[in-house]
Design an enzyme around this catalytic site. Structure first.
Site, PDB file in Angstrom:
ATOM      1  N   LYS A  81       0.859  -1.189   0.000  1.00 53.48           N
ATOM      2  CA  LYS A  81       0.000   0.000   0.000  1.00 53.48           C
ATOM      3  C   LYS A  81       0.894   1.237   0.000  1.00 53.48           C
ATOM      4  O   LYS A  81       1.899   1.274   0.717  1.00 53.48           O
ATOM      5  CB  LYS A  81      -0.898  -0.033   1.233  1.00 53.48           C
ATOM      6  CG  LYS A  81      -1.962   1.056   1.292  1.00 53.48           C
ATOM      7  CD  LYS A  81      -2.834   0.884   2.542  1.00 53.48           C
ATOM      8  CE  LYS A  81      -3.928   1.935   2.646  1.00 53.48           C
ATOM      9  NZ  LYS A  81      -4.722   1.777   3.887  1.00 53.48           N
ATOM     10  N   SER A 156      -9.709   2.040   2.880  1.00 52.40           N
ATOM     11  CA  SER A 156      -8.854   2.800   1.995  1.00 52.40           C
ATOM     12  C   SER A 156      -7.913   1.933   1.161  1.00 52.40           C
ATOM     13  O   SER A 156      -7.390   2.387   0.150  1.00 52.40           O
ATOM     14  CB  SER A 156      -8.008   3.801   2.800  1.00 52.40           C
ATOM     15  OG  SER A 156      -7.156   3.118   3.696  1.00 52.40           O
ATOM     16  N   SER A 180      -9.647  -0.468   7.048  1.00 53.26           N
ATOM     17  CA  SER A 180      -9.106  -0.339   5.690  1.00 53.26           C
ATOM     18  C   SER A 180      -8.399  -1.559   5.132  1.00 53.26           C
ATOM     19  O   SER A 180      -8.061  -1.573   3.948  1.00 53.26           O
ATOM     20  CB  SER A 180      -8.163   0.853   5.610  1.00 53.26           C
ATOM     21  OG  SER A 180      -8.933   2.017   5.531  1.00 53.26           O
TER      22      SER A 180
HETATM   23  N1  GLN Z   1     -12.892   4.110   6.259  1.00 52.34           N
HETATM   24  C1  GLN Z   1     -12.347   4.561   7.515  1.00 52.34           C
HETATM   25  C2  GLN Z   1     -11.997   6.020   7.422  1.00 52.34           C
HETATM   26  O1  GLN Z   1     -12.285   6.604   6.445  1.00 52.34           O
HETATM   27  C3  GLN Z   1     -11.162   3.720   7.896  1.00 52.34           C
HETATM   28  C4  GLN Z   1      -9.936   4.090   7.164  1.00 52.34           C
HETATM   29  C5  GLN Z   1      -8.740   3.257   7.538  1.00 52.34           C
HETATM   30  O2  GLN Z   1      -8.853   2.213   8.180  1.00 52.34           O
HETATM   31  N2  GLN Z   1      -7.585   3.748   7.166  1.00 52.34           N
HETATM   32  O3  GLN Z   1     -11.447   6.601   8.302  1.00 52.34           O
END
Ligand code: GLN
Length: 506
Positions: A81, A156, A180
């Protein structure tokens, strides 16, 4: 398609180490696959065939000279990532702010992968600074879901999950602050693990919300995830919150689980995670998964965790608060983008112009929310309250784990939604992480394992397995047993059924 790309990481490693095939051939097959399907998917932000082939050749050379492989995954391709620093590749975090930024050092995760002989092929797409649930917040355009190219791959870490689901790589590393890793895995039919907080070093992981951020594996099988977990996990003196304890025996647990016996294991079904807002096909798939666990010998009980209802609002105070502080470093002076520095403006003006141009709308929203929540007069009412909710969630988990060994729930309330469907509705987007956030707030281990396809739209559903902190191995054991039972009932691994992107001609 080259069949090599359909193999698991464990199978590839065994053949490479036996010198039946070379790591270079394996890397080439995956690079060819990426060249064929990534124009349709856009899972990668940066590819480096040269770096990958050189790393693969080094593994082959060592084996030819009779050296033992550096790790059980030596020679296996992997995607990272784009939130982990890499000295030989850019690190953008999906943001214009870091466009073209080349970090001066490797993250600990990156370094451990290299030392293990894992072949890093490139960096994967993500929501900007890991804020989002669909990968649509990337400044470089969305990634598509290989199961249906009109749908999101979650976020994400949608790039990592899509790359693994589409057989571009057998392994990827993601980060999970609120879901994410697990939510993208659920909606792409892959295995995604959020290790216990402190289990995988955050050194060189660009910070979003430091008390929640955690790196972890993405794979197509539970065993592959466990093998990767052991490569990247473990104490790191460079991360002050790293746990100074051995990595839980996750590979052993995955192998033990594959024997398919959960006799004596107590599984708690979280009662809060069902009902309104949940897609009926997801709930039915979850019910089937729970009945398989029962057939494997597990004792199933219902467990109420009332504070979980408040996890989402608490998260959306804590995560933005930490983000508003962490992202202050992107000031146009130290990294990446700088706008308006023509000698006529003050440093403050340049900072302001740079932040205006460099951050996308969701990142700006989070910075404003967090700055507000932390401001004098509001701190106790918002940030302080949210921290109290966090304690209540920890207590709910502690009480639950006195009665059961693991907790289960759907990973996410719906299957993959359509691209564009939730971009104008931040709350709908945030609800994707309803079931995953409690484990981040409490710091305990949790994973998502594919639980078949939803009968209402034919898309993948994830089963979430949550375990106490430092008992990651329990979640692996249950997931590995479940995986064997599921494949037996479904007539083969779910991941192998992803539509062939070349055949559908996109
Ligand atoms: N979707 C969640 C957010 O927008 C989690 C994001 C993540 O785990 N990096 O914060």
């Amino acid at each position: 398609m080259t069949r090599l790309t359909r193999w698991s990481a464990a199978e590839l490693a065994a053949r490479i180490h036996a010198q039946d095939i070379t790591a270079v051939d394996v890397a080439r097959a995956h690079l060819d696959r990426i060249a064929a399907v990534d124009p349709a998917l856009h899972a990668f932000l940066h590819l480096d065939g040269e770096v990958a082939l050189a790393a693969a050749a080094a593994v082959d050379d060592g084996l030819r000279r009779g050296n033992p492989p550096a790790s059980p995954l030596a020679g296996v391709p992997l995607a990272l990532k784009d939130v982990f620093t890499t000295v030989d590749m850019p690190t953008t975090c999906g943001s214009r702010m870091l466009q073209g930024w080349q970090p001066p050092y490797d993250a600990t995760v990156t370094r451990r992968l290299r030392e293990a002989g894992v072949v890093i092929v490139g960096k994967t797409n993500m929501d900007e600074f890991a804020m989002g649930s669909s990968t649509e917040n990337s400044a470089y355009g969305p990634t598509r879901n290989p199961w249906d190219l009109d749908r999101v791959p979650g976020g994400s870490g949608g790039g990592s999950a899509a790359a693994v689901a589409a057989f571009e790589v057998p392994l990827a590393v993601g980060t999970d602050t609120g879901g994410s890793i697990r939510q993208p895995s659920a909606v792409t039919g892959t295995v995604g693990v959020k290790p216990t907080y402190g289990g995988v070093s955050r050194y060189g992981l660009v910070a979003f919300s430091s008390s929640l951020d955690q790196g972890g594996p993405v794979a197509r099988t539970v065993l592959d995830a466990a093998l990767l977990h052991e490569v990247i996990g473990g104490y790191d003196p460079l991360d002050s919150t790293s746990i100074d304890a051995p990595v839980p025996p996750v590979v052993q647990a995955a192998r033990a689980g594959a024997a398919g016996d959960l006799t004596g294991v107590r599984v708690g079904v979280v009662t809060q995670f069902s009902g309104d807002g949940y897609q009926p096909g997801v709930l039915r798939a979850f019910e089937v998964a729970v009945s398989r666990l029962r057939e494997l010998g597990a004792e199933i009980v219902e467990v109420s965790c009332p504070s979980f209802n408040h996890a989402l609002p608490a998260y959306y105070l804590i995560a933005p608060s930490e983000c508003s502080s962490n992202l202050a470093r992107f000031d146009g002076m130290r990294y990446g983008l700088r706008v308006g520095d023509d000698g006529s403006r003050s440093a403050e003006e340049v900072m302001s112009l740079t932040r205006e141009a460099g951050f996308g709308p969701e990142v700006k929203r989070r910075i404003m929310l967090g700055t507000y929540a932390l401001s004098a007069g509001y701190y106790d009412a918002y940030y302080g309250q949210a921290q109290k909710v966090r304690t209540l969630i920890l207590r709910d988990f502690a009480a639950a784990f006195e009665r059961v060994d693991v907790l289960v729930s759907p990973t996410t309330p719906t299957t993959a939604f359509r691209i564009g469907e939730r971009v104008d509705d931040p709350l709908a987007m945030y609800l994707s992480d309803l079931c995953t956030i409690p484990a981040n707030l409490a710091g305990n281990a949790a994973l998502s394992v594919p639980a078949g396809l939803s009968d209402d739209d034919g898309l993948p559903v994830g089963l979430q397995v949550m375990a106490p902190a430092l008992a990651d191995d329990r979640a692996y054991r249950v997931a590995a047993a479940y995986e064997v039972a599921r494949d037996g009932a479904d007539g083969g691994p779910l991941a192998q059924r992803v539509p062939d992107l070349e055949v559908i001609g996109r």
